[in-house]
Design a protein around this motif. Structure first.
Motif, PDB file in Angstrom:
ATOM      1  N   VAL A   1     -14.529   5.050 -11.380  1.00  0.00           N
ATOM      2  CA  VAL A   1     -14.012   6.414 -11.517  1.00  0.00           C
ATOM      3  C   VAL A   1     -15.125   7.387 -11.903  1.00  0.00           C
ATOM      4  O   VAL A   1     -15.281   8.452 -11.297  1.00  0.00           O
ATOM      5  N   ALA A   2     -15.904   7.053 -12.921  1.00  0.00           N
ATOM      6  CA  ALA A   2     -16.949   7.966 -13.378  1.00  0.00           C
ATOM      7  C   ALA A   2     -17.974   8.214 -12.275  1.00  0.00           C
ATOM      8  O   ALA A   2     -18.402   9.358 -12.045  1.00  0.00           O
ATOM      9  N   PHE A   3     -18.373   7.157 -11.566  1.00  0.00           N
ATOM     10  CA  PHE A   3     -19.364   7.313 -10.506  1.00  0.00           C
ATOM     11  C   PHE A   3     -18.798   8.154  -9.365  1.00  0.00           C
ATOM     12  O   PHE A   3     -19.482   9.055  -8.848  1.00  0.00           O
ATOM     13  N   ASN A   4     -17.574   7.869  -8.940  1.00  0.00           N
ATOM     14  CA  ASN A   4     -16.971   8.622  -7.840  1.00  0.00           C
ATOM     15  C   ASN A   4     -16.901  10.117  -8.142  1.00  0.00           C
ATOM     16  O   ASN A   4     -17.218  10.959  -7.300  1.00  0.00           O
ATOM     17  N   ILE A   5     -16.462  10.441  -9.355  1.00  0.00           N
ATOM     18  CA  ILE A   5     -16.349  11.852  -9.726  1.00  0.00           C
ATOM     19  C   ILE A   5     -17.726  12.487  -9.814  1.00  0.00           C
ATOM     20  O   ILE A   5     -17.949  13.601  -9.341  1.00  0.00           O
ATOM     21  N   ALA A   6     -18.681  11.767 -10.402  1.00  0.00           N
ATOM     22  CA  ALA A   6     -20.032  12.312 -10.558  1.00  0.00           C
ATOM     23  C   ALA A   6     -20.672  12.618  -9.209  1.00  0.00           C
ATOM     24  O   ALA A   6     -21.285  13.680  -9.019  1.00  0.00           O
ATOM     25  N   GLN A   7     -20.539  11.706  -8.254  1.00  0.00           N
ATOM     26  CA  GLN A   7     -21.190  11.954  -6.974  1.00  0.00           C
ATOM     27  C   GLN A   7     -20.525  13.105  -6.225  1.00  0.00           C
ATOM     28  O   GLN A   7     -21.207  13.898  -5.565  1.00  0.00           O
ATOM     29  N   ALA A   8     -19.205  13.248  -6.371  1.00  0.00           N
ATOM     30  CA  ALA A   8     -18.527  14.377  -5.727  1.00  0.00           C
ATOM     31  C   ALA A   8     -18.961  15.701  -6.358  1.00  0.00           C
ATOM     32  O   ALA A   8     -19.142  16.703  -5.659  1.00  0.00           O
ATOM     33  N   LEU A   9     -19.136  15.717  -7.673  1.00  0.00           N
ATOM     34  CA  LEU A   9     -19.606  16.928  -8.343  1.00  0.00           C
ATOM     35  C   LEU A   9     -21.041  17.266  -7.944  1.00  0.00           C
ATOM     36  O   LEU A   9     -21.382  18.438  -7.761  1.00  0.00           O
ATOM     37  N   ALA A  10     -21.874  16.242  -7.818  1.00  0.00           N
ATOM     38  CA  ALA A  10     -23.262  16.477  -7.410  1.00  0.00           C
ATOM     39  C   ALA A  10     -23.321  17.083  -6.012  1.00  0.00           C
ATOM     40  O   ALA A  10     -24.160  17.951  -5.729  1.00  0.00           O
ATOM     41  N   ARG A  11     -22.423  16.636  -5.135  1.00  0.00           N
ATOM     42  CA  ARG A  11     -22.369  17.211  -3.792  1.00  0.00           C
ATOM     43  C   ARG A  11     -21.979  18.685  -3.815  1.00  0.00           C
ATOM     44  O   ARG A  11     -22.286  19.433  -2.891  1.00  0.00           O
ATOM     45  N   GLU A  12     -21.309  19.088  -4.894  1.00  0.00           N
ATOM     46  CA  GLU A  12     -20.928  20.494  -5.067  1.00  0.00           C
ATOM     47  C   GLU A  12     -22.052  21.301  -5.721  1.00  0.00           C
ATOM     48  O   GLU A  12     -21.878  22.483  -6.018  1.00  0.00           O
ATOM     49  N   GLY A  13     -23.178  20.655  -5.979  1.00  0.00           N
ATOM     50  CA  GLY A  13     -24.320  21.358  -6.546  1.00  0.00           C
ATOM     51  C   GLY A  13     -24.353  21.409  -8.057  1.00  0.00           C
ATOM     52  O   GLY A  13     -25.170  22.145  -8.627  1.00  0.00           O
ATOM     53  N   LEU A  14     -23.508  20.625  -8.731  1.00  0.00           N
ATOM     54  CA  LEU A  14     -23.467  20.627 -10.189  1.00  0.00           C
ATOM     55  C   LEU A  14     -24.377  19.535 -10.750  1.00  0.00           C
ATOM     56  O   LEU A  14     -24.588  18.496 -10.122  1.00  0.00           O
ATOM     57  N   THR A  15     -24.922  19.772 -11.946  1.00  0.00           N
ATOM     58  CA  THR A  15     -25.777  18.782 -12.595  1.00  0.00           C
ATOM     59  C   THR A  15     -24.915  17.846 -13.428  1.00  0.00           C
ATOM     60  O   THR A  15     -24.182  18.283 -14.319  1.00  0.00           O
ATOM     61  N   VAL A  16     -25.013  16.563 -13.132  1.00  0.00           N
ATOM     62  CA  VAL A  16     -24.114  15.567 -13.714  1.00  0.00           C
ATOM     63  C   VAL A  16     -24.904  14.360 -14.187  1.00  0.00           C
ATOM     64  O   VAL A  16     -25.785  13.857 -13.475  1.00  0.00           O
ATOM     65  N   ALA A  17     -24.574  13.881 -15.380  1.00  0.00           N
ATOM     66  CA  ALA A  17     -25.139  12.630 -15.886  1.00  0.00           C
ATOM     67  C   ALA A  17     -24.016  11.637 -16.117  1.00  0.00           C
ATOM     68  O   ALA A  17     -22.859  12.015 -16.369  1.00  0.00           O
ATOM     69  N   LEU A  18     -24.366  10.373 -16.029  1.00  0.00           N
ATOM     70  CA  LEU A  18     -23.401   9.298 -16.265  1.00  0.00           C
ATOM     71  C   LEU A  18     -23.647   8.645 -17.620  1.00  0.00           C
ATOM     72  O   LEU A  18     -24.791   8.336 -17.978  1.00  0.00           O
ATOM     73  N   LEU A  19     -22.562   8.446 -18.369  1.00  0.00           N
ATOM     74  CA  LEU A  19     -22.570   7.601 -19.560  1.00  0.00           C
ATOM     75  C   LEU A  19     -21.705   6.401 -19.219  1.00  0.00           C
ATOM     76  O   LEU A  19     -20.480   6.523 -19.105  1.00  0.00           O
ATOM     77  N   ALA A  20     -22.343   5.273 -19.015  1.00  0.00           N
ATOM     78  CA  ALA A  20     -21.658   4.078 -18.540  1.00  0.00           C
ATOM     79  C   ALA A  20     -22.558   2.898 -18.826  1.00  0.00           C
ATOM     80  O   ALA A  20     -23.621   3.049 -19.446  1.00  0.00           O
ATOM     81  N   THR A  21     -22.152   1.728 -18.370  1.00  0.00           N
ATOM     82  CA  THR A  21     -22.999   0.559 -18.505  1.00  0.00           C
ATOM     83  C   THR A  21     -23.149  -0.120 -17.157  1.00  0.00           C
ATOM     84  O   THR A  21     -22.188  -0.226 -16.395  1.00  0.00           O
ATOM     85  N   VAL A  22     -24.360  -0.543 -16.851  1.00  0.00           N
ATOM     86  CA  VAL A  22     -24.610  -1.373 -15.673  1.00  0.00           C
ATOM     87  C   VAL A  22     -25.507  -2.518 -16.102  1.00  0.00           C
ATOM     88  O   VAL A  22     -26.257  -2.418 -17.085  1.00  0.00           O
ATOM     89  N   GLY A  23     -25.434  -3.599 -15.370  1.00  0.00           N
ATOM     90  CA  GLY A  23     -26.206  -4.768 -15.736  1.00  0.00           C
ATOM     91  C   GLY A  23     -27.687  -4.602 -15.465  1.00  0.00           C
ATOM     92  O   GLY A  23     -28.129  -3.673 -14.780  1.00  0.00           O
ATOM     93  N   THR A  24     -28.435  -5.545 -15.995  1.00  0.00           N
ATOM     94  CA  THR A  24     -29.865  -5.609 -15.698  1.00  0.00           C
ATOM     95  C   THR A  24     -30.122  -6.488 -14.479  1.00  0.00           C
ATOM     96  O   THR A  24     -31.267  -6.790 -14.152  1.00  0.00           O
ATOM     97  N   ASP A  25     -29.050  -6.887 -13.802  1.00  0.00           N
ATOM     98  CA  ASP A  25     -29.153  -7.722 -12.611  1.00  0.00           C
ATOM     99  C   ASP A  25     -29.471  -6.867 -11.387  1.00  0.00           C
ATOM    100  O   ASP A  25     -29.584  -5.636 -11.461  1.00  0.00           O
ATOM    101  N   ALA A  26     -29.594  -7.517 -10.238  1.00  0.00           N
ATOM    102  CA  ALA A  26     -29.916  -6.798  -9.001  1.00  0.00           C
ATOM    103  C   ALA A  26     -28.831  -5.795  -8.638  1.00  0.00           C
ATOM    104  O   ALA A  26     -29.122  -4.708  -8.125  1.00  0.00           O
ATOM    105  N   GLU A  27     -27.572  -6.129  -8.915  1.00  0.00           N
ATOM    106  CA  GLU A  27     -26.475  -5.221  -8.622  1.00  0.00           C
ATOM    107  C   GLU A  27     -26.572  -3.952  -9.460  1.00  0.00           C
ATOM    108  O   GLU A  27     -26.307  -2.845  -8.984  1.00  0.00           O
ATOM    109  N   GLY A  28     -26.964  -4.107 -10.720  1.00  0.00           N
ATOM    110  CA  GLY A  28     -27.134  -2.946 -11.578  1.00  0.00           C
ATOM    111  C   GLY A  28     -28.288  -2.071 -11.123  1.00  0.00           C
ATOM    112  O   GLY A  28     -28.183  -0.838 -11.104  1.00  0.00           O
ATOM    113  N   GLU A  29     -29.401  -2.693 -10.743  1.00  0.00           N
ATOM    114  CA  GLU A  29     -30.536  -1.921 -10.237  1.00  0.00           C
ATOM    115  C   GLU A  29     -30.143  -1.162  -8.971  1.00  0.00           C
ATOM    116  O   GLU A  29     -30.563  -0.017  -8.759  1.00  0.00           O
TER     117      GLU A  29
END
Length: 295
Positions: free
Chosen positions: A41-69
């Protein structure tokens, strides 16, 4: 270090979604296609906002694995600010099945987000984005994938004192987690009729009835969608407003609510009035479910 205008807090994961155009009874094995894409949810909303020209940061967690990178690279390529991610564990995954453009079922493996807990919010406390004494003064988009204890602690803290909140339940099962935040005077709760039912413990025949019930519970503003039926913008100070979504073929379901929230928020950031913002949000959701845009 520049401070982004909007923070999206919650789920960042890989989405694995199976699509079939045929009905899917239990146990069926059908032809179709499988999509793998950055999501949550957070990523989907953030990328849609970025496409609208807004500056957006994510507060979330991703792994240190290849999927996270891979998620970090994908976010950066979209123009998202990924500096404040918590890193650790295995990257989360969402698995869904859609048939005839509707969600059949899904499983969200959010163990990394659940295990990270309060650590996801640390940039709001340690001075990188804000502190307890000087809370973040922009827009916080918070989704219901965050663990309930984290949401309770956030509501009890002073971190939200100056924020404009946009709340996204993520699913009917997770919607009640947002209850501690609903009384915030700057909160806009965006949800569908099924999510409203789980928050209120009652079924509603229309989005209008759901909005009225949520306003009666003390929510300052609520946006309730109902698929192809009229949506409602309910405001404690300015009353109720309804609009019908565009009539489009439904080819997909996952992410429609995220597209709605992002478009509504972006429209209001541009100064749009209630009617125009609601129309923009409904148009964005319709474009996604019709397959005209890829999230």
């Amino acid at each position: 270090m520049s401070i982004p205008a909007i923070l999206c807090i919650g789920a960042v994961q890989w989405d694995l979604i199976g699509h079939t155009a045929d009905p899917m009874p239990a146990g069926a094995d059908l032809p179709g296609r499988v999509s793998r894409m950055p999501g949550g949810v957070a990523f989907n909303i953030a990328q849609a906002l970025a496409r609208e020209g807004l500056t957006v940061a994510l507060l979330a967690t991703v792994g240190t694995d290849a999927e996270g990178e891979g998620l970090v690279r994908a976010g950066m390529a979209l123009g998202l600010d990924m500096r404040f991610l918590h890193r650790g564990g295995a990257t989360d995954l969402y698995l869904a099945l859609e048939a005839e453009g509707a969600l059949v079922g899904a499983v969200a493996d959010a163990r990394a987000l659940e295990e990270a807990g309060e650590a996801v919010l640390e940039p709001l406390r340690d001075g990188r984005l804000a502190t307890e004494a000087l809370p973040f003064a922009g827009t916080l988009v918070i989704d219901g994938n965050l663990p309930e204890p984290v949401l309770r602690g956030l509501a009890a803290s002073g971190l939200l004192a100056r924020a404009d909140l946009r709340l996204a339940p993520a699913s009917p099962a997770k919607a009640p987690r947002l209850a501690p935040l609903l009384a915030h005077p700057g909160a806009v709760l965006q949800l569908n009729r099924a999510e409203a039912a789980t928050i209120c413990g009652a079924d509603f025949p229309t989005s209008l009835a759901a909005a009225e019930a949520l306003l009666a519970r003390g929510v300052a503003r609520v946006l309730v969608t109902d698929g192809a039926l009229p949506a409602t913008d309910g405001c404690a100070r300015r009353g109720l407003l309804q609009a019908c979504p565009p009539a489009v073929p439904c080819r997909r379901a996952t992410g429609a609510g995220d597209a709605f929230l992002a478009a509504h928020l972006a429209a209001e950031h541009r100064g749009a009035g209630r009617e125009a913002a609601l129309a923009a949000a409904l148009a964005a959701a319709a474009a996604l479910v019709s397959g005209d845009v890829i999230s």
